[in-house]
Design a protein around this motif. Structure first.
Motif, PDB file in Angstrom:
ATOM      1  N   ILE A 345      44.541  41.544  33.854  1.00  0.00           N
ATOM      2  CA  ILE A 345      43.675  40.369  33.993  1.00  0.00           C
ATOM      3  C   ILE A 345      43.748  39.854  35.425  1.00  0.00           C
ATOM      4  CG2 ILE A 345      43.262  37.992  33.253  1.00  0.00           C
ATOM      5  CD1 ILE A 345      44.381  38.754  30.504  1.00  0.00           C
ATOM      6  N   ALA A 346      44.955  39.550  35.889  1.00  0.00           N
ATOM      7  CA  ALA A 346      45.111  39.032  37.246  1.00  0.00           C
ATOM      8  C   ALA A 346      44.740  40.081  38.289  1.00  0.00           C
ATOM      9  CB  ALA A 346      46.549  38.561  37.457  1.00  0.00           C
ATOM     10  N   ALA A 347      45.077  41.347  38.002  1.00  0.00           N
ATOM     11  CA  ALA A 347      44.772  42.409  38.968  1.00  0.00           C
ATOM     12  C   ALA A 347      43.268  42.559  39.176  1.00  0.00           C
ATOM     13  CB  ALA A 347      45.376  43.731  38.497  1.00  0.00           C
ATOM     14  N   LEU A 348      42.511  42.496  38.098  1.00  0.00           N
ATOM     15  CA  LEU A 348      41.056  42.614  38.211  1.00  0.00           C
ATOM     16  C   LEU A 348      40.471  41.405  38.934  1.00  0.00           C
ATOM     17  CD1 LEU A 348      38.401  44.043  37.616  1.00  0.00           C
ATOM     18  CD2 LEU A 348      38.400  42.967  35.351  1.00  0.00           C
ATOM     19  N   VAL A 349      40.949  40.218  38.598  1.00  0.00           N
ATOM     20  CA  VAL A 349      40.458  39.006  39.272  1.00  0.00           C
ATOM     21  C   VAL A 349      40.752  39.081  40.769  1.00  0.00           C
ATOM     22  CG1 VAL A 349      40.748  36.505  39.481  1.00  0.00           C
ATOM     23  CG2 VAL A 349      40.649  37.558  37.224  1.00  0.00           C
ATOM     24  N   GLU A 350      41.941  39.518  41.115  1.00  0.00           N
ATOM     25  CA  GLU A 350      42.304  39.626  42.531  1.00  0.00           C
ATOM     26  C   GLU A 350      41.389  40.603  43.262  1.00  0.00           C
ATOM     27  OE1 GLU A 350      46.312  40.162  45.256  1.00  0.00           O
ATOM     28  OE2 GLU A 350      46.273  41.019  43.231  1.00  0.00           O
ATOM     29  N   ALA A 351      41.105  41.726  42.632  1.00  0.00           N
ATOM     30  CA  ALA A 351      40.249  42.736  43.267  1.00  0.00           C
ATOM     31  C   ALA A 351      38.834  42.209  43.475  1.00  0.00           C
ATOM     32  CB  ALA A 351      40.228  44.003  42.410  1.00  0.00           C
ATOM     33  N   ALA A 376      29.374  38.309  40.396  1.00  0.00           N
ATOM     34  CA  ALA A 376      30.812  38.537  40.256  1.00  0.00           C
ATOM     35  C   ALA A 376      31.137  39.275  38.964  1.00  0.00           C
ATOM     36  CB  ALA A 376      31.554  37.203  40.308  1.00  0.00           C
ATOM     37  N   ARG A 377      30.419  38.954  37.897  1.00  0.00           N
ATOM     38  CA  ARG A 377      30.641  39.670  36.633  1.00  0.00           C
ATOM     39  C   ARG A 377      30.288  41.147  36.783  1.00  0.00           C
ATOM     40  NH1 ARG A 377      31.063  36.282  31.976  1.00  0.00           N
ATOM     41  NH2 ARG A 377      30.935  34.100  32.605  1.00  0.00           N
ATOM     42  N   ASN A 378      29.188  41.423  37.443  1.00  0.00           N
ATOM     43  CA  ASN A 378      28.788  42.819  37.648  1.00  0.00           C
ATOM     44  C   ASN A 378      29.832  43.567  38.469  1.00  0.00           C
ATOM     45  OD1 ASN A 378      26.436  42.576  36.186  1.00  0.00           O
ATOM     46  ND2 ASN A 378      25.131  42.225  37.974  1.00  0.00           N
ATOM     47  N   ARG A 379      30.374  42.901  39.468  1.00  0.00           N
ATOM     48  CA  ARG A 379      31.398  43.522  40.298  1.00  0.00           C
ATOM     49  C   ARG A 379      32.656  43.788  39.477  1.00  0.00           C
ATOM     50  NH1 ARG A 379      32.459  39.627  44.239  1.00  0.00           N
ATOM     51  NH2 ARG A 379      30.290  39.924  44.837  1.00  0.00           N
ATOM     52  N   ALA A 380      33.015  42.850  38.623  1.00  0.00           N
ATOM     53  CA  ALA A 380      34.201  43.018  37.776  1.00  0.00           C
ATOM     54  C   ALA A 380      34.022  44.182  36.810  1.00  0.00           C
ATOM     55  CB  ALA A 380      34.482  41.723  37.019  1.00  0.00           C
ATOM     56  N   ARG A 381      32.846  44.274  36.201  1.00  0.00           N
ATOM     57  CA  ARG A 381      32.601  45.364  35.249  1.00  0.00           C
ATOM     58  C   ARG A 381      32.628  46.723  35.945  1.00  0.00           C
ATOM     59  NH1 ARG A 381      28.403  41.507  33.414  1.00  0.00           N
ATOM     60  NH2 ARG A 381      29.243  40.405  31.601  1.00  0.00           N
ATOM     61  N   ALA A 382      32.144  46.756  37.201  1.00  0.00           N
ATOM     62  CA  ALA A 382      32.141  48.019  37.940  1.00  0.00           C
ATOM     63  C   ALA A 382      33.555  48.496  38.256  1.00  0.00           C
ATOM     64  CB  ALA A 382      31.343  47.851  39.231  1.00  0.00           C
ATOM     65  N   LEU A 383      34.478  47.534  38.392  1.00  0.00           N
ATOM     66  CA  LEU A 383      35.861  47.876  38.716  1.00  0.00           C
ATOM     67  C   LEU A 383      36.718  48.193  37.502  1.00  0.00           C
ATOM     68  CD1 LEU A 383      36.542  45.131  41.417  1.00  0.00           C
ATOM     69  CD2 LEU A 383      36.488  47.596  41.826  1.00  0.00           C
ATOM     70  N   LEU A 384      36.216  47.865  36.327  1.00  0.00           N
ATOM     71  CA  LEU A 384      37.042  47.942  35.127  1.00  0.00           C
ATOM     72  C   LEU A 384      37.598  49.332  34.814  1.00  0.00           C
ATOM     73  CD1 LEU A 384      35.658  45.631  32.290  1.00  0.00           C
ATOM     74  CD2 LEU A 384      38.001  45.831  33.090  1.00  0.00           C
ATOM     75  N   SER A 385      36.840  50.374  35.121  1.00  0.00           N
ATOM     76  CA  SER A 385      37.280  51.711  34.747  1.00  0.00           C
ATOM     77  C   SER A 385      38.270  52.300  35.745  1.00  0.00           C
ATOM     78  CB  SER A 385      36.059  52.642  34.639  1.00  0.00           C
ATOM     79  OG  SER A 385      35.398  52.727  35.896  1.00  0.00           O
ATOM     80  N   ARG A 386      38.574  51.569  36.805  1.00  0.00           N
ATOM     81  CA  ARG A 386      39.446  52.094  37.834  1.00  0.00           C
ATOM     82  C   ARG A 386      40.887  51.596  37.647  1.00  0.00           C
ATOM     83  NH1 ARG A 386      35.625  50.565  43.006  1.00  0.00           N
ATOM     84  NH2 ARG A 386      33.654  51.303  42.126  1.00  0.00           N
ATOM     85  N   ALA A 387      41.860  52.413  38.069  1.00  0.00           N
ATOM     86  CA  ALA A 387      43.249  51.975  38.060  1.00  0.00           C
ATOM     87  C   ALA A 387      43.387  50.825  39.068  1.00  0.00           C
ATOM     88  CB  ALA A 387      44.152  53.147  38.437  1.00  0.00           C
ATOM     89  N   PRO A 388      44.265  49.830  38.823  1.00  0.00           N
ATOM     90  CA  PRO A 388      45.261  49.798  37.753  1.00  0.00           C
ATOM     91  C   PRO A 388      44.815  48.997  36.524  1.00  0.00           C
ATOM     92  CG  PRO A 388      45.707  48.057  39.305  1.00  0.00           C
ATOM     93  CD  PRO A 388      44.445  48.735  39.774  1.00  0.00           C
ATOM     94  N   PHE A 389      43.515  48.870  36.328  1.00  0.00           N
ATOM     95  CA  PHE A 389      43.046  47.994  35.268  1.00  0.00           C
ATOM     96  C   PHE A 389      43.025  48.681  33.906  1.00  0.00           C
ATOM     97  CE2 PHE A 389      40.538  47.234  39.202  1.00  0.00           C
ATOM     98  CZ  PHE A 389      41.314  46.196  39.670  1.00  0.00           C
ATOM     99  N   ALA A 390      42.707  49.959  33.875  1.00  0.00           N
ATOM    100  CA  ALA A 390      42.518  50.640  32.599  1.00  0.00           C
ATOM    101  C   ALA A 390      43.860  50.831  31.886  1.00  0.00           C
ATOM    102  CB  ALA A 390      41.857  51.992  32.825  1.00  0.00           C
ATOM    103  N   VAL A 391      43.817  50.741  30.568  1.00  0.00           N
ATOM    104  CA  VAL A 391      44.982  51.026  29.752  1.00  0.00           C
ATOM    105  C   VAL A 391      45.091  52.532  29.590  1.00  0.00           C
ATOM    106  CG1 VAL A 391      45.983  50.842  27.443  1.00  0.00           C
ATOM    107  CG2 VAL A 391      44.882  48.863  28.480  1.00  0.00           C
ATOM    108  N   THR A 392      46.270  53.082  29.861  1.00  0.00           N
ATOM    109  CA  THR A 392      46.447  54.542  29.783  1.00  0.00           C
ATOM    110  C   THR A 392      47.230  54.911  28.535  1.00  0.00           C
ATOM    111  OG1 THR A 392      48.416  54.365  31.154  1.00  0.00           O
ATOM    112  CG2 THR A 392      46.348  54.827  32.259  1.00  0.00           C
TER     113      THR A 392
END
Length: 392
Positions: A345-351, A376-392
């Motif tokens: 959550i914080a990592a995505l917001v920071e990015a 900003a929402r569109n930017r957040a969604r675009a980043l979601l699939s990238r590490a370190p946000f995704a759950v592995t």
């Protein structure tokens, strides 16, 4: 004097607290209009229970279900964006703005009409467009009363003192369900654990924000606009008992505390009373002799980086608070869906905040605020699939 209330966010926890206060004071208050998000059955029950004359849902697709649920009651209804705005435009003395998230911004702005009181529980309205909202309220002669427990406590403590008399304001935080958890434990926290607030029963979004302490960061931003303070005049203390909700330190060194039981009906009663106190049941009064010792501690920004991000956004100003809020709403939704781990959550917001233009101007109106939010929402969604946000 019988005051009519329009209740935005009627089916949520703050809506329930507001309804309780109105029910306790039938000679002074009545609910005329109720608005909710998408739950037609719940809103219909609230409309019938309160005797409202109009009910509206933000979700246009739920309109037929609402109409069916209210058939034969004589209660008019509508659904969709325009129906919500129509509901807000209906005559009332007090509008309780408790729609969660940026979705409440447009309705809150529309509620600011001459002579009206807006009891504000939608902190995102001030986070996303604080300067515009406060300027609009001043221009039309509307009065904003804070319904968040912390801001309401500060508002009551301040009284008639001028802002120039204040050295600083302190908002307290419970610390949420993870206050005593290690960083390693927080990293693997499940949604059901994050939703377990120790003191309040709240909606999912605000409960997750409390767990990350982003909620307290958003409240700092809200307080800055609400009281006209500089960022450096605001701070946070963790107070797990949640009996002291806010502290005002005056220039002469004196400190006044706003205290009450952790019950949203206390703040709701103050706002709905406007200029005259309402009576509360005995169970809502604080007995300090029966309380545990009161403790206070500094927030740990290493374990709760979301609070630090909000403080940085407040310092940066401009569009950054709105960007922070939009990214956080996307991140919280992703966490609840299992798409990211709690630290994500914080990592995505920071990015998202790091990728934004640092000199982007603060929105001057609702349209500009919504445009910033959308980008900003569109930017957040675009980043979601990238590490370190995704759950592995």
């Amino acid at each position: 004097m019988l005051r009519t209330v329009t209740l935005l966010g009627a089916t949520g926890s703050i809506g329930k607290s507001t309804r309780d206060v109105v029910a306790e004071n039938p000679q002074r208050l009545r609910i005329g209009v109720v608005v909710a998000g998408r739950d037609a059955q719940a809103l219909a029950r609230v409309a019938i229970e309160t005797g409202a004359s109009f009910a509206a849902l933000a979700d246009a697709g739920a309109g037929p279900a609402l109409a069916q649920a209210l058939a034969g009651t004589g209660i008019a209804c509508g659904a969709g964006r325009q129906a919500v705005l129509d509901a807000v435009a209906m005559e009332s003395d007090i509008v309780v703005s408790a729609i969660s998230g940026a979705a409440g911004l447009e309705a809150t702005f529309a509620a600011l009409t001459p002579g009206r009181v807006v009891a504000l529980a939608n902190k995102e309205s001030l986070v996303c467009a604080g300067a515009a909202v406060m300027a609009r309220a001043k221009a039309v002669g509307a009065r904003i009363l804070p319904l968040d427990s912390e801001h309401n406590a500060l508002f009551q403590v301040l009284g008639t003192e001028p802002i120039s008399a204040i050295r600083s304001m302190t908002l307290t935080a419970s610390g949420g369900p993870f206050r005593t958890w290690s960083a390693a434990e927080i990293a693997v926290a499940r949604p059901e654990q994050a939703l377990a607030h120790p003191n309040y029963a709240m909606g999912a979004k605000i409960s997750i924000d409390s767990a990350s302490m982003m909620n307290k960061g958003l409240e700092l931003i809200e307080a800055c606009f609400l009281f006209g303070l500089e960022p450096g005049q605001l701070e946070v203390l963790v107070h797990p008992q949640q009996l002291v909700h806010g502290l005002v330190t005056f220039r002469d060194g004196s400190v006044s505390a706003g205290m009450a039981l952790p019950d949203m009906r206390v703040a709701a009663a103050h706002c709905l009373g406007v200029d005259g106190r309402l009576d509360a049941p005995a169970a809502r009064f604080l007995d300090l002799a029966l309380t545990a010792p009161l403790t206070f501690e500094r927030p740990d920004l290493l374990r709760f980086p979301a609070l630090g991000l909000a403080i940085a956004a407040l310092g940066a100003g401009g569009a950054m608070p709105a960007i922070l809020n939009a990214a956080n709403e996307v991140a919280v939704a992703a966490y609840l869906e299992g798409a990211i781990a709690f630290p994500g959550i914080a990592a995505l917001v920071e990015a998202v905040c790091a990728s934004a233009a640092p000199d982007a101007a603060a929105p001057s109106d609702v349209a500009a605020a919504l445009a910033i939010d959308h980008e900003a929402r569109n930017r957040a969604r675009a980043l979601l699939s990238r590490a370190p946000f995704a759950v592995t």
